[in-house]
Design a protein around this motif. Structure first.
Motif, short mmCIF file in Angstrom:
data_model
loop_
_atom_site.label_atom_id
_atom_site.label_comp_id
_atom_site.label_asym_id
_atom_site.label_seq_id
_atom_site.Cartn_x
_atom_site.Cartn_y
_atom_site.Cartn_z
N ASP A 45 13.05 61.11 -13.98
CA ASP A 45 12.99 62.01 -12.83
C ASP A 45 14.17 62.98 -12.87
O ASP A 45 15.31 62.57 -13.09
N PHE A 46 13.88 64.26 -12.63
CA PHE A 46 14.94 65.25 -12.41
C PHE A 46 14.29 66.50 -11.82
O PHE A 46 13.10 66.75 -12.01
N GLY A 47 15.09 67.25 -11.07
CA GLY A 47 14.58 68.46 -10.46
C GLY A 47 13.45 68.22 -9.48
O GLY A 47 12.62 69.12 -9.28
N GLY A 48 13.39 67.03 -8.89
CA GLY A 48 12.35 66.73 -7.92
C GLY A 48 11.01 66.39 -8.52
O GLY A 48 10.01 66.26 -7.79
N LYS A 49 10.95 66.22 -9.85
CA LYS A 49 9.69 65.91 -10.51
C LYS A 49 9.88 64.77 -11.51
O LYS A 49 11.00 64.44 -11.89
N THR A 50 8.78 64.17 -11.92
CA THR A 50 8.80 63.14 -12.95
C THR A 50 8.36 63.75 -14.27
O THR A 50 7.27 64.34 -14.37
N TRP A 51 9.23 63.64 -15.26
CA TRP A 51 8.94 64.13 -16.61
C TRP A 51 8.30 63.00 -17.40
O TRP A 51 8.80 61.88 -17.44
N THR A 52 7.17 63.30 -18.08
CA THR A 52 6.44 62.28 -18.84
C THR A 52 6.21 62.76 -20.26
O THR A 52 5.77 63.89 -20.49
N SER A 121 24.11 55.27 -17.97
CA SER A 121 23.94 54.18 -18.93
C SER A 121 22.50 54.10 -19.42
O SER A 121 21.58 54.65 -18.80
N VAL A 122 22.35 53.41 -20.52
CA VAL A 122 21.03 53.05 -21.06
C VAL A 122 21.00 51.54 -21.17
O VAL A 122 21.91 50.93 -21.74
N THR A 123 19.97 50.93 -20.61
CA THR A 123 19.82 49.48 -20.68
C THR A 123 18.61 49.13 -21.52
O THR A 123 17.49 49.57 -21.23
N ILE A 124 18.82 48.40 -22.61
CA ILE A 124 17.73 47.89 -23.42
C ILE A 124 17.34 46.54 -22.84
O ILE A 124 18.12 45.59 -22.87
N THR A 131 5.44 42.29 -30.98
CA THR A 131 4.64 43.48 -30.71
C THR A 131 5.27 44.74 -31.27
O THR A 131 4.67 45.82 -31.23
N LYS A 132 6.53 44.63 -31.79
CA LYS A 132 7.30 45.75 -32.32
C LYS A 132 7.41 46.86 -31.28
O LYS A 132 7.14 48.04 -31.54
N THR A 133 7.84 46.50 -30.08
CA THR A 133 8.09 47.48 -29.04
C THR A 133 9.50 47.29 -28.48
O THR A 133 10.03 46.18 -28.47
N ILE A 134 10.07 48.38 -28.01
CA ILE A 134 11.38 48.35 -27.38
C ILE A 134 11.24 48.93 -25.98
O ILE A 134 10.55 49.93 -25.77
N SER A 135 11.86 48.28 -25.00
CA SER A 135 11.76 48.71 -23.61
C SER A 135 13.13 48.85 -22.99
O SER A 135 14.09 48.18 -23.41
N GLY A 136 13.24 49.71 -21.99
CA GLY A 136 14.52 49.87 -21.32
C GLY A 136 14.47 50.87 -20.19
O GLY A 136 13.41 51.41 -19.84
N THR A 137 15.63 51.10 -19.62
CA THR A 137 15.79 52.06 -18.53
C THR A 137 17.04 52.89 -18.80
O THR A 137 17.89 52.50 -19.59
N PHE A 138 17.14 54.04 -18.12
CA PHE A 138 18.33 54.86 -18.28
C PHE A 138 18.50 55.81 -17.11
O PHE A 138 17.55 56.13 -16.38
N ASN A 158 15.87 57.21 -12.83
CA ASN A 158 14.62 56.42 -12.97
C ASN A 158 14.01 56.53 -14.36
O ASN A 158 12.79 56.46 -14.52
N GLY A 159 14.86 56.69 -15.38
CA GLY A 159 14.34 56.73 -16.74
C GLY A 159 13.83 55.37 -17.17
O GLY A 159 14.46 54.34 -16.92
N THR A 160 12.67 55.36 -17.81
CA THR A 160 12.08 54.11 -18.27
C THR A 160 11.28 54.36 -19.53
O THR A 160 10.71 55.45 -19.71
N PHE A 161 11.25 53.38 -20.43
CA PHE A 161 10.48 53.55 -21.66
C PHE A 161 10.03 52.20 -22.22
O PHE A 161 10.69 51.18 -22.05
#
Length: 291
Positions: A45-52, A121-124, A131-138, A158-161
């Motif tokens: 989220d930035f600028g009042g919108k959610t970037w996807t 920060s970035v949290t893994i 499943t060979k996937t990586i998840s986290g927030t930032f 609210n960064g998430t991946f």
């Protein structure tokens, strides 16, 4: 943290190569397991919108995590973390960057006027080897990287991946050498194309388990052949350096031989001697990497 010594526009450009053409091209030359995949999830989220993101990719290597996400407009995020495990990493001690479309600059997680500022920060949260996937927030405060054209900093929240990843072993890239006769065994390999026109260089770097690093720079216009290093960075067509815990040492003599070069891959050998009170002698160097 020495792998991120280039806290400058050089590193911004280095990271932005991950976002070229809206497709992730990892700095160690990794081939995408599923080119153009949109199976990953990356939002902020930035600028009042959610970037996807519409396209994502990640690589987990010796002691680095690299993540890239782009959308159809040419905008993108790149994350580079010095670590390869679950945990929280300070944004200003690593790198997170958002790049708008059509520019070589971006909003990155380092305040050059105050590098120790806690910008986020970035949290893994998970590296799932099944499943060979990586998840986290930032989250981070992004400062515009062009200090000659300052812009208001942006808060990214609210960064998430959750993204499929590949490992260093799957890259197929090779970088070897000897330092003073001792084998240099790379754990992370990096490539990037920096500059433009006659000043464009293909940069090839590698780091070992002790975080010593070797880098080679080759003008992208070169063809096969052997090119000398003379320590004249303005005229030399190839360059080299070695770095350990005490600092970085520039090559003052030596050569780089290009045995094969295509639009996206370069192969060759190198040797050089550095400056310094006790010069380093780099021999039997080889590289075969995608860039």
């Amino acid at each position: 943290m020495r792998i991120f010594k280039y806290k400058s526009q050089f590193l911004v450009l280095f990271l932005l190569t991950l976002l070229t053409a809206c497709v992730y091209e990892p700095i160690d030359g990794t081939v995408e397991p599923d080119p153009g995949s949109n199976s990953g999830v990356f939002k902020a989220d930035f600028g009042g919108k959610t970037w996807t993101a519409s396209k994502t990719q990640a690589i987990v290597s010796g002691h680095l995590i690299e993540i890239s996400a782009t959308n159809s407009k040419g905008e993108g995020f790149a994350i580079m973390i010095e670590g390869a495990a679950v945990g929280t990493y300070a944004a200003n001690e690593n790198f997170v960057i958002y790049s708008p479309a059509g520019t070589e600059y971006g909003f990155w997680s380092v305040n050059e006027d105050n590098p120790t500022e806690d910008t986020g920060s970035v949290t893994i949260t998970s590296i799932n080897t099944e499943t060979k996937t990586i998840s986290g927030t930032f989250h981070f405060k992004g400062y515009w990287s062009n200090t000659n054209d300052p812009k208001v900093a942006i808060q990214f929240t609210n960064g998430t991946f959750t993204i499929p990843y590949i490992t260093q072993e799957e890259t197929g890239d090779v970088f070897t050498a000897k330092v003073g006769g001792t084998n240099f065994v790379s754990t992370d390999i990096f490539t990037a194309t920096i500059g433009s026109g006659t000043d464009e260089f293909i940069t090839i770097g590698a780091e070992d388990v002790n975080m010593n690093s070797i880098s080679i720079g080759v003008r992208s216009s070169l063809t096969t052949g052997t090119y000398s290093i003379t320590a004249n960075t303005l005229s030399d067509k190839v360059q080299g350096s070695y770095e350990d815990v005490n600092g970085e040492y520039k090559a003052v003599s030596g050569s780089v031989t290009i045995t094969s070069i295509t639009a996206d891959r370069i192969k060759g050998t190198f040797k050089f001697t550095t400056n310094g009170t006790t010069p380093f002698n780099i021999t039997e160097g080889t590289f075969d990497v995608e860039y």
